[in-house]
Design an enzyme around this catalytic site. Structure first.
Site, PDB file in Angstrom:
ATOM      1  N   GLY A 263      42.530 -17.109 -54.568  1.00  0.00           N
ATOM      2  CA  GLY A 263      43.802 -17.232 -53.863  1.00  0.00           C
ATOM      3  C   GLY A 263      44.034 -16.204 -52.779  1.00  0.00           C
ATOM      4  N   GLU A 299      37.718 -15.239 -58.101  1.00  0.00           N
ATOM      5  CA  GLU A 299      37.181 -16.508 -57.600  1.00  0.00           C
ATOM      6  C   GLU A 299      37.703 -16.839 -56.208  1.00  0.00           C
ATOM      7  OE1 GLU A 299      37.202 -18.915 -61.856  1.00  0.00           O
ATOM      8  OE2 GLU A 299      38.677 -19.377 -60.318  1.00  0.00           O
ATOM      9  N   TYR A 342      50.546 -29.577 -45.856  1.00  0.00           N
ATOM     10  CA  TYR A 342      51.276 -28.367 -46.263  1.00  0.00           C
ATOM     11  C   TYR A 342      52.113 -27.770 -45.136  1.00  0.00           C
ATOM     12  CZ  TYR A 342      47.156 -28.417 -49.396  1.00  0.00           C
ATOM     13  OH  TYR A 342      46.142 -28.766 -50.249  1.00  0.00           O
ATOM     14  N   CYS A 375      47.455 -43.336 -37.047  1.00  0.00           N
ATOM     15  CA  CYS A 375      48.735 -44.019 -36.879  1.00  0.00           C
ATOM     16  C   CYS A 375      49.724 -43.556 -37.955  1.00  0.00           C
ATOM     17  CB  CYS A 375      48.494 -45.516 -36.945  1.00  0.00           C
ATOM     18  SG  CYS A 375      49.791 -46.411 -36.119  1.00  0.00           S
ATOM     19  N   GLU A 376      50.088 -42.303 -37.889  1.00  0.00           N
ATOM     20  CA  GLU A 376      51.058 -41.689 -38.819  1.00  0.00           C
ATOM     21  C   GLU A 376      51.842 -40.654 -38.026  1.00  0.00           C
ATOM     22  OE1 GLU A 376      51.286 -41.210 -42.523  1.00  0.00           O
ATOM     23  OE2 GLU A 376      49.605 -42.462 -43.153  1.00  0.00           O
TER      24      GLU A 376
HETATM   25  N1  LLP Z   1      40.016 -20.857 -58.629  1.00  0.00           N
HETATM   26  C1  LLP Z   1      40.676 -21.966 -58.993  1.00  0.00           C
HETATM   27  C2  LLP Z   1      40.756 -22.309 -60.400  1.00  0.00           C
HETATM   28  C3  LLP Z   1      41.291 -22.759 -58.013  1.00  0.00           C
HETATM   29  O1  LLP Z   1      41.957 -23.836 -58.376  1.00  0.00           O
HETATM   30  C4  LLP Z   1      41.201 -22.389 -56.651  1.00  0.00           C
HETATM   31  C5  LLP Z   1      41.831 -23.208 -55.605  1.00  0.00           C
HETATM   32  C6  LLP Z   1      40.491 -21.227 -56.326  1.00  0.00           C
HETATM   33  C7  LLP Z   1      39.902 -20.479 -57.347  1.00  0.00           C
HETATM   34  C8  LLP Z   1      40.304 -20.758 -54.912  1.00  0.00           C
HETATM   35  O2  LLP Z   1      41.484 -20.501 -54.258  1.00  0.00           O
HETATM   36  P1  LLP Z   1      41.405 -19.854 -52.791  1.00  0.00           P
HETATM   37  O3  LLP Z   1      40.774 -18.495 -52.942  1.00  0.00           O
HETATM   38  O4  LLP Z   1      40.575 -20.731 -51.942  1.00  0.00           O
HETATM   39  O5  LLP Z   1      42.781 -19.787 -52.305  1.00  0.00           O
HETATM   40  N2  LLP Z   1      43.828 -27.275 -50.228  1.00  0.00           N
HETATM   41  C9  LLP Z   1      44.664 -26.099 -50.297  1.00  0.00           C
HETATM   42  C10 LLP Z   1      44.167 -25.077 -51.276  1.00  0.00           C
HETATM   43  C11 LLP Z   1      44.030 -25.606 -52.688  1.00  0.00           C
HETATM   44  C12 LLP Z   1      43.363 -24.622 -53.600  1.00  0.00           C
HETATM   45  C13 LLP Z   1      43.037 -25.221 -54.921  1.00  0.00           C
HETATM   46  N3  LLP Z   1      42.473 -24.294 -55.845  1.00  0.00           N
HETATM   47  C14 LLP Z   1      44.802 -25.516 -48.890  1.00  0.00           C
HETATM   48  O6  LLP Z   1      44.200 -26.044 -47.971  1.00  0.00           O
HETATM   49  O7  LLP Z   1      45.524 -24.541 -48.705  1.00  0.00           O
END
Ligand code: LLP
Length: 459
Positions: A263, A299, A342, A375-376
């Protein structure tokens, strides 16, 4: 900045890579060679991001969240940089293995896993028993053991604390994810009678910035407390409470790690400061507290790949209206869904290139809406954005698209997915070819060919 994998100084490995840092001539040449829309992913930057992450968390297991970008070239780069792979599906596990991750470096995080995923992953685990499966529901545990699985498992906990850039990506308190915190110890001890419980896991959400640090701290501190309970003997109360069914391990569990998720945010806006990763790491260690023999795991997905990517798109329409100038481009929400899904902000830069048009620096700036070909109404990358005035034929670069860009692409409106080029050193290599119209109907044609196959191609 300490030396990790040969990336020595802040100068050699800057904390931020902004859209303006990309070389305009190079991006223009790539668009002219490969066409648009075109994703460009810089593997050298991916390597730098891995190095900064490892340097901030030198004692932790760093696991790349594959879902942010699953391209093989990226996975190989991340593997070479020493990160493990965190996979959200059997498909991602397959991709990680194909990219050379060995079983012990693969962590599969099952979220309401379809039967097909569990079948596949249990098969893989039989060959690669050092792989770990993270599960977030007792049903998942039951379904795994029904398949004969008794290997390495990690328990995903719902810590009741969420964070992130948008409600749709705050997972930590969403009931969908993980075992409720107040039941976690009992479930972990019960699970330990059936599988090898090696870790506990929680993920607050995606796009954590400095304002989310307190939430991050409180998640980590809850996980630290849980780990301390699990690595001690069960309390008499818990043991007595569970005595009826006699189904818990009361001895200390031999946890290998506490995974506090990913995250870590990146700055999308030009004036946004970067996350102070060292401060996050310090807060993490501090909140986790003392846990002898238990490692920390993180992660990151976005942090590793986001600023390594750019989407190039060409202007095909410029339309002044009473309220705004609409700049129509050949990439849309099917290429980059984040703004539509988003309301995400991505920097946009005029690269120019239209025949006979002045260089971008010689143009007036104006406020524009950049809209795609879908088309949105929601198919816009930005509204009311001031950039130098584009004309038909110009190129635009959309920045910080390396994470969740190509990954969330679709073929909606029967738009073939874009091509992708990977950069390494001075070289550029096509790593995903542009889809063709024939790709749009491939599964229909295959269905006709497989008409007698009642599985619907599900093997
Ligand atoms: N670990 C788990 C269990 C997760 O579900 C996720 C992301 C991560 C790690 C990695 O998170 P990151 O470091 O990439 O923030 N599509 C959305 C983001 C969805 C993330 C889902 N899970 C966007 O474009 O902002």
């Amino acid at each position: 900045m300490t030396d990790v994998d040969g990336v020595a100084s802040a100068e050699a490995n800057p904390v931020t890579r902004r859209l303006t840092d990309w070389d305009r001539a190079r991006l223009t040449a790539l668009a002219n060679t490969y066409g648009t829309p075109l994703y460009v992913q810089d593997l050298d930057r991916v390597r730098q991001n891995c190095a900064r992450m490892r340097s901030a968390f030198p004692d932790a297991d760093v696991r790349y969240a594959v879902k942010a970008h699953t391209g093989r070239a990226v996975l190989e780069t991340v593997r070479e940089a020493g990160l493990d792979a965190e996979c959200a599906s059997a498909g991602e596990v397959d991709r990680a293995l194909t990219a050379g991750f060995t079983g012990e470096r693969v962590h599969y995080t099952a979220v309401n896993p379809p039967a097909r995923d569990l079948d596949r992953v249990v098969d893989i685990a039989a060959e690669a028993p050092a792989m770990t499966i993270t599960l977030g529901a007792v049903d998942t545990l039951d379904r795994l053991t029904e398949r004969g699985y008794d290997g390495r498992a990690c328990l995903r906990v719902n810590p009741g604390v969420g964070a992130g850039h948008h409600a749709k990506v705050r997972t930590g308190a969403a009931p969908k994810f993980g075992i409720p915190y107040d039941r976690a110890e009992r479930v972990a001890r019960e699970a330990a009678t059936r599988v090898d419980v090696v870790g506990i896991h929680a993920h607050a959400g995606s796009g954590i910035d400095a304002d989310d640090l307190e939430d991050h701290r409180s998640l980590v501190s809850r996980m630290g407390s849980l780990a301390r309970s699990l690595t001690a003997p069960a309390t008499d109360e818990l043991a007595a409470d569970s005595a009826d069914d006699g189904q818990i391990v009361t001895d200390p569990l031999a946890l290998e790690y506490v995974d506090v998720g990913g995250g870590f945010g990146v700055p999308y806006r030009a004036d946004e400061p970067p996350l102070d990763l060292d401060a996050v790491a310090e807060a993490t260690r501090d909140a986790l507290g003392v846990l002898p023999g238990v490692d920390l795991a993180v992660e990151p997905g976005r942090y590793v790949v986001a600023d390594a990517g750019v989407l190039l798109t060409r202007v095909n329409t410029v339309k002044p209206t009473a309220s705004e100038v609409v700049v129509g481009v050949d990439a849309g929400m099917t290429d980059l869904l984040r703004p539509a899904m988003y309301d995400a902000y991505h920097p946009i830069r005029l690269l120019g290139g239209a025949t006979a048009a002045p260089a971008p620096a010689d143009r007036e700036s104006t406020s524009v809406t950049v809209a795609g070909p879908i088309c949105e109404t929601g198919d816009v990358f930005c509204r009311d954005r001031r950039i130098e005035r584009p004309v038909r034929g110009d190129l635009l670069a959309v920045g910080i698209t390396g994470a969740y860009g190509y990954e969330m692409a679709s073929q909606y409106n029967s738009r073939p997915r874009s091509a992708e080029v990977a950069l390494a050193g001075g070289d550029a290599r096509l790593v995903r070819r542009r889809e063709r119209h024939a790709d749009l109907t491939r599964v229909e044609r295959d269905a006709t060919a497989d008409a007698d196959d009642e599985t619907g191609g599900s093997r």
